[in-house]
Design an enzyme around this catalytic site. Structure first.
Site, PDB file in Angstrom:
ATOM      1  N   HIS A 202     -49.047  21.499   8.090  1.00 29.76           N
ATOM      2  CA  HIS A 202     -48.391  22.098   9.258  1.00 29.76           C
ATOM      3  C   HIS A 202     -46.947  21.603   9.396  1.00 29.76           C
ATOM      4  CE1 HIS A 202     -49.680  18.317  11.305  1.00 29.76           C
ATOM      5  NE2 HIS A 202     -48.634  18.542  12.071  1.00 29.76           N
TER       6      HIS A 202
ATOM      7  N   LYS B  99     -46.931  10.262  19.210  1.00 33.85           N
ATOM      8  CA  LYS B  99     -48.124   9.513  19.628  1.00 33.85           C
ATOM      9  C   LYS B  99     -48.044   9.130  21.100  1.00 33.85           C
ATOM     10  CE  LYS B  99     -49.085   7.549  15.065  1.00 33.85           C
ATOM     11  NZ  LYS B  99     -47.909   8.168  14.404  1.00 33.85           N
TER      12      LYS B  99
ATOM     13  N   ARG C 154     -50.678  22.988  22.555  1.00 38.11           N
ATOM     14  CA  ARG C 154     -49.530  22.475  21.795  1.00 38.11           C
ATOM     15  C   ARG C 154     -48.214  22.737  22.533  1.00 38.11           C
ATOM     16  NH1 ARG C 154     -50.883  19.033  17.624  1.00 38.11           N
ATOM     17  NH2 ARG C 154     -53.070  19.515  17.226  1.00 38.11           N
TER      18      ARG C 154
ATOM     19  N   GLU D  11     -41.189  34.422  20.789  1.00 39.33           N
ATOM     20  CA  GLU D  11     -42.623  34.644  20.609  1.00 39.33           C
ATOM     21  C   GLU D  11     -43.238  33.605  19.678  1.00 39.33           C
ATOM     22  OE1 GLU D  11     -40.451  37.811  18.047  1.00 39.33           O
ATOM     23  OE2 GLU D  11     -40.139  36.647  19.886  1.00 39.33           O
TER      24      GLU D  11
END
Length: 471
Positions: A145, A209, A75, A50
């Site tokens: 993050h 990138k 994402r 999850e």
């Protein structure tokens, strides 16, 4: 497996480095950028949780889809793409220099997992959450993050009892942090070049990138001729560092210029920033009641936070959320904060530039029928660079003459072209009026601020009269 980032994405056949045994044990998904992506059993143990599935509810570009309707990718698929290119990169190094570099299956699996999990700790609404919202509610916090991703990796392993080598997890976390302030010094790592593949803190060339430039350009309908596959094919390790043929200098340059162009045209588009400022205000107003920021240190609670927090605020019939609801309703009805004007900070002023605040604009007001207050104004201080701030990132990249040479070297811009940029960062100050009727007053105060600060009006042109008269 790779893709050219242009109008018509070219698909490549499945990489031949995967053995038939690997493919039989793997599951595959069809990706719109890389074609078929094969997921190995260990990756699936993390993916089928999850915590990882949460990434499906985090749009890669936050609110950019309000301006670029195709930018609804998440994402989740970006993480799969980075996993795949990371695997391709390390496999190519193994096939070309495997014996010399000592690359083994442990290294390959580690790099692929780092690619898969590098964004597992990302917050909602792209970077808005950690750059616009958290600094307002957690004063002095250094939350990132990347650091949260490391905590989430430990949480997933523990919560799902994943049987994985402790050294592998340690290195995965180090690779995730490799481009952040928490990165370990070079001397503490073995095979340092492996740490440059997913998040490259050395010079900024990494597969993260490679994927988001291709994926974001495609989703937004933008043309792009940067070819990451070319760099993957040509790269070589010299002195524990990934280097590139000297003739690929302009290909490398194109990576940084394409990224900067995406920042200017998509990520920091004036309308996108207006919406982000409104979302940040809505989250701030809702935080006391919903305690949104209370989970950012606890992975067991943090994984429940995603972009759906907007719908929670919007539909909750609670008086304490009324102001936040009103802001979201304004976004739905396209009644946005009004962009007044912007200016690029003069080159000679960049070194000592301090972020402009709403207070700075208020203090510059002179004559107006309205008395401005700080809560009437939103300011966005935009920085666009080539990954290294005011420095040229190519100065941190080493090249080689040919595959018979063992020498690596940097290349001065002057040896390549006089058309290359001489400045590597833009700073743009944008001012918005939160109320349409205040556009004229805010615009005039903004012009006065420029005169007071620089002695001239640095904006390109005055705010259009039609915008000033909008009520």
């Amino acid at each position: 497996m790779g893709a050219y980032c242009n109008e018509e994405v070219r698909m490549f056949p499945v990489c031949d480095f995967a053995s038939s045994r690997d493919l039989r044990l793997s599951k595959n998904v069809r990706d719109n950028v890389h074609g078929t992506i094969y997921l190995d059993p260990l990756a699936l143990k993390f993916l089928d949780t999850e915590q990882f599935q949460r990434l499906r509810d985090l749009k890669q570009l936050g609110m950019a889809y309000m301006v670029y309707p195709g930018a609804v990718h998440t994402r989740f698929e970006h993480s799969l793409g980075v996993y795949w290119i990371a695997g391709e990169a390390v496999q190519k190094l193994k096939s070309y220099q495997g014996l010399e570099l000592g690359i083994d299956q442990f290294d390959i699996q580690t790099v692929k997992l780092a690619g898969l999990l590098h964004d597992i700790g990302h917050g909602p609404f792209s970077h808005l959450f950690e750059r616009e919202f958290l600094p307002r509610v957690l004063k002095g916090s250094e939350w990132s993050h990347e650091h949260m991703s490391v905590k989430m990796v430990d949480h997933i392993v523990e919560a799902h009892h994943i049987d994985i080598d402790s050294e592998m997890i340690k290195r995965v976390k180090e690779m995730i942090l490799a481009s952040s302030e928490f990165a370990l010094p070079k001397g503490t790592k073995e095979k340092h070049f492996l740490y440059d593949i997913v998040a490259n803190g050395r010079n900024g060339i990494d597969v993260d990138k490679f994927d988001y430039i291709a994926r974001d350009s495609r989703a937004c309908g933008l043309g792009c001729n940067f070819d990451f596959q070319r760099l993957l094919e040509k790269m070589r390790v010299l002195g524990d560092e990934i280097c590139y043929p000297a003739k690929e200098y302009l290909t490398v340059q194109k990576l940084f210029l394409t990224r900067a162009d995406l920042y200017r045209t998509v990520y920091t588009h004036p309308k996108v920033k207006a919406i982000e400022l409104m979302i940040a205000d809505a989250l701030f107003k809702a935080n006391d009641y919903l305690e949104i920021s209370s989970s950012v240190q606890d992975p067991s609670e943090y994984w429940k936070l995603d972009d759906t927090i907007l719908k929670t605020i919007e539909t909750a019939p609670i008086q304490e959320l009324q102001e936040a609801r009103d802001l979201i309703l304004r976004i739905r009805r396209r009644n946005l904060y009004q962009f007044c004007n912007e200016y690029a900070v003069p080159k000679e002023e960049m070194e000592h530039f301090k972020d402009v605040t709403a207070g700075d604009i208020v203090c510059s007001q002179t004559n107006s029928s309205f008395t401005l207050k700080e809560e009437d104004i939103a300011v966005s201080n935009v920085r666009i660079d080539l990954t290294r701030g005011r420095q040229n990132p190519l100065q941190s990249i080493n090249f080689f003459k040919d595959y018979e040479s063992e020498e690596k070297f940097s290349i001065p811009d002057s040896r390549i072209s006089h058309l290359l940029p001489t400045s590597f960062q833009d700073m743009i100050v944008r001012v918005y009026s939160k109320k349409p009727e205040l556009v004229a007053a805010v615009s005039d105060a903004f012009e006065n601020f420029q005169l007071k600060t620089y002695g001239i009006k640095t904006q390109v042109h005055p705010t259009p009269e039609k915008k000033k008269q909008r009520l």
